[in-house]
Design a protein around this motif. Structure first.
Motif, PDB file in Angstrom:
ATOM      1  N   UNK A  62       0.746  -1.151   0.010  1.00 21.83           N
ATOM      2  CA  UNK A  62      -0.001  -0.021  -0.181  1.00 21.83           C
ATOM      3  C   UNK A  62       0.770   1.290   0.113  1.00 21.83           C
ATOM      4  N   UNK A  63       1.993   1.147   0.833  1.00 22.07           N
ATOM      5  CA  UNK A  63       2.893   2.445   0.823  1.00 22.07           C
ATOM      6  C   UNK A  63       3.473   2.497  -0.761  1.00 22.07           C
ATOM      7  N   UNK A  64       3.903   1.667  -1.252  1.00 19.29           N
ATOM      8  CA  UNK A  64       4.281   1.552  -2.619  1.00 19.29           C
ATOM      9  C   UNK A  64       3.304   2.211  -3.584  1.00 19.29           C
ATOM     10  N   UNK A  65       1.950   1.637  -3.238  1.00 14.23           N
ATOM     11  CA  UNK A  65       1.016   2.236  -4.144  1.00 14.23           C
ATOM     12  C   UNK A  65       0.831   3.752  -3.790  1.00 14.23           C
ATOM     13  N   UNK A  66       0.838   4.133  -2.627  1.00 12.21           N
ATOM     14  CA  UNK A  66       0.526   5.649  -2.258  1.00 12.21           C
ATOM     15  C   UNK A  66       1.654   6.350  -2.673  1.00 12.21           C
ATOM     16  N   UNK A  67       2.909   5.823  -2.844  1.00 13.99           N
ATOM     17  CA  UNK A  67       4.183   6.686  -3.182  1.00 13.99           C
ATOM     18  C   UNK A  67       3.787   7.146  -4.959  1.00 13.99           C
ATOM     19  N   UNK A  68       2.968   6.408  -5.508  1.00 13.04           N
ATOM     20  CA  UNK A  68       2.670   6.768  -6.854  1.00 13.04           C
ATOM     21  C   UNK A  68       1.573   7.787  -7.222  1.00 13.04           C
ATOM     22  N   UNK A  69       1.062   8.313  -6.224  1.00 12.46           N
ATOM     23  CA  UNK A  69      -0.048   9.122  -6.481  1.00 12.46           C
ATOM     24  C   UNK A  69       0.135  10.638  -5.840  1.00 12.46           C
ATOM     25  N   UNK A  70      -0.070  11.601  -6.359  1.00  9.62           N
ATOM     26  CA  UNK A  70      -0.064  12.981  -6.105  1.00  9.62           C
ATOM     27  C   UNK A  70      -1.274  13.453  -5.288  1.00  9.62           C
ATOM     28  N   UNK A  71      -2.392  12.395  -5.460  1.00 13.37           N
ATOM     29  CA  UNK A  71      -3.676  12.798  -4.631  1.00 13.37           C
ATOM     30  C   UNK A  71      -3.954  11.761  -3.865  1.00 13.37           C
ATOM     31  N   UNK A  72      -4.619  12.172  -2.661  1.00  8.51           N
ATOM     32  CA  UNK A  72      -5.105  11.298  -1.495  1.00  8.51           C
ATOM     33  C   UNK A  72      -5.805  10.020  -2.204  1.00  8.51           C
ATOM     34  N   UNK A  73      -5.449   8.803  -1.696  1.00  2.00           N
ATOM     35  CA  UNK A  73      -6.191   7.751  -2.387  1.00  2.00           C
ATOM     36  C   UNK A  73      -7.013   6.948  -1.074  1.00  2.00           C
ATOM     37  N   UNK A  74      -8.187   6.809  -1.571  1.00  2.00           N
ATOM     38  CA  UNK A  74      -9.377   6.437  -0.773  1.00  2.00           C
ATOM     39  C   UNK A  74      -9.098   5.023  -0.223  1.00  2.00           C
ATOM     40  N   UNK A  75      -9.288   4.859   1.030  1.00  2.00           N
ATOM     41  CA  UNK A  75      -9.014   3.274   1.486  1.00  2.00           C
ATOM     42  C   UNK A  75      -9.765   2.403   0.851  1.00  2.00           C
ATOM     43  N   UNK A  76     -11.046   2.601   0.203  1.00  2.77           N
ATOM     44  CA  UNK A  76     -11.707   1.531  -0.589  1.00  2.77           C
ATOM     45  C   UNK A  76     -10.919   1.155  -1.683  1.00  2.77           C
ATOM     46  N   UNK A  77     -10.098   2.203  -2.323  1.00  3.16           N
ATOM     47  CA  UNK A  77      -9.457   1.949  -3.420  1.00  3.16           C
ATOM     48  C   UNK A  77      -8.019   1.038  -3.216  1.00  3.16           C
ATOM     49  N   UNK A  78      -7.686   1.266  -1.972  1.00  7.56           N
ATOM     50  CA  UNK A  78      -6.280   0.742  -1.800  1.00  7.56           C
ATOM     51  C   UNK A  78      -7.018  -0.852  -1.428  1.00  7.56           C
ATOM     52  N   UNK A  79      -7.882  -1.163  -0.785  1.00 11.42           N
ATOM     53  CA  UNK A  79      -8.485  -2.438  -0.548  1.00 11.42           C
ATOM     54  C   UNK A  79      -8.644  -3.139  -1.866  1.00 11.42           C
TER      55      UNK A  79
END
Lengths: 160, 160
Positions: A13-30
């Protein structure tokens, strides 16, 4: 010796968040990582308590990393999920039984506890040397350079 | 990440066994280290299964190390009690979700699993480098050179 399975999820999930300039909703990470909402929420809370992610409320709310991915180590994330207690906990067996050593003479950890502490340090050092940015680069290299672009595309797609 | 508390007991017991030329009854190991008989028996069985100790039946029966203490590592004993599974078990999260990678393309562990394997190796190496003889020497040095003589004396005393 077992590590919580949440560690794998948190690292992905942290790797995923590192690729986004915008906040990522929890549901999308799930959704991206195929995990149930309650499991996702629990581990995002742990990452948040450790100061690794922060949440933003509102229409475009979600989670972001609090600092650059190169400044977040695998050890930071592992300890956020699994705690900072060392794997070995000395029960001071040396103080027990007919040859027990008085507690007052046990200020220094015994040779067994010292050996375990050395191993724990070696383990921690190996995880501290690798950052979320390193993991992202490794995952991208494994895919021949497509994985991170795919993640970024998917994250953008969910906004449109 | 947690290690079984039996590891501490097993390490102390192997140091004790390294000081005896005669088999040591399980009840004496339990007495010396202040542990219940069932706990003692369970962990002696694990050490026996791993080939670290053997039991001799009869009037002077008990447990002995199967090889010199310098040839038994802390890793051997830790794995005898806690198993040989690595602390991190990859659940292949990378195969899940909308960007999941087909299983056929996942022969090589991912960057996250590789990082964890490197840390596990560092931990294992640190424990493999220390033998029961090293622990005994460290415990003796901590006591100013009296601890092992006390153990040998106590073990002999139980035979008289």
């Amino acid at each position: 010796m077992k590590m919580s399975n949440g560690v794998e999820w948190a690292l992905h999930s942290c790797v995923t968040l590192s690729q986004s300039h915008e906040p990522v909703p929890a549901a999308r990470l799930a959704e991206l990582h195929g995990t149930p909402p309650a499991y996702t929420a629990k581990h995002l809370q742990a990452l948040s308590r450790a100061g690794i992610v922060r949440s933003t409320a509102g229409q475009v709310g979600g989670y972001t990393l609090t600092r650059p991915a190169a400044q977040i180590s695998v050890l930071d994330i592992t300890q956020a999920i699994d705690g900072t207690e060392p794997a070995y906990r000395c029960a001071e067996i040396r103080q027990r039984g007919p040859l027990g050593i008085p507690a007052g003479q046990c200020a220094r950890p015994c040779a067994i506890a010292r050996t375990m502490a050395t191993a724990q340090q070696a383990w921690s050092r190996a995880l501290a040397e690798v950052s979320v940015a390193d993991l992202a680069a490794g995952i991208d290299a494994d895919s021949g350079g497509t994985a991170l672009a795919d993640v970024r595309g998917w994250l953008l797609g969910t906004r449109s």
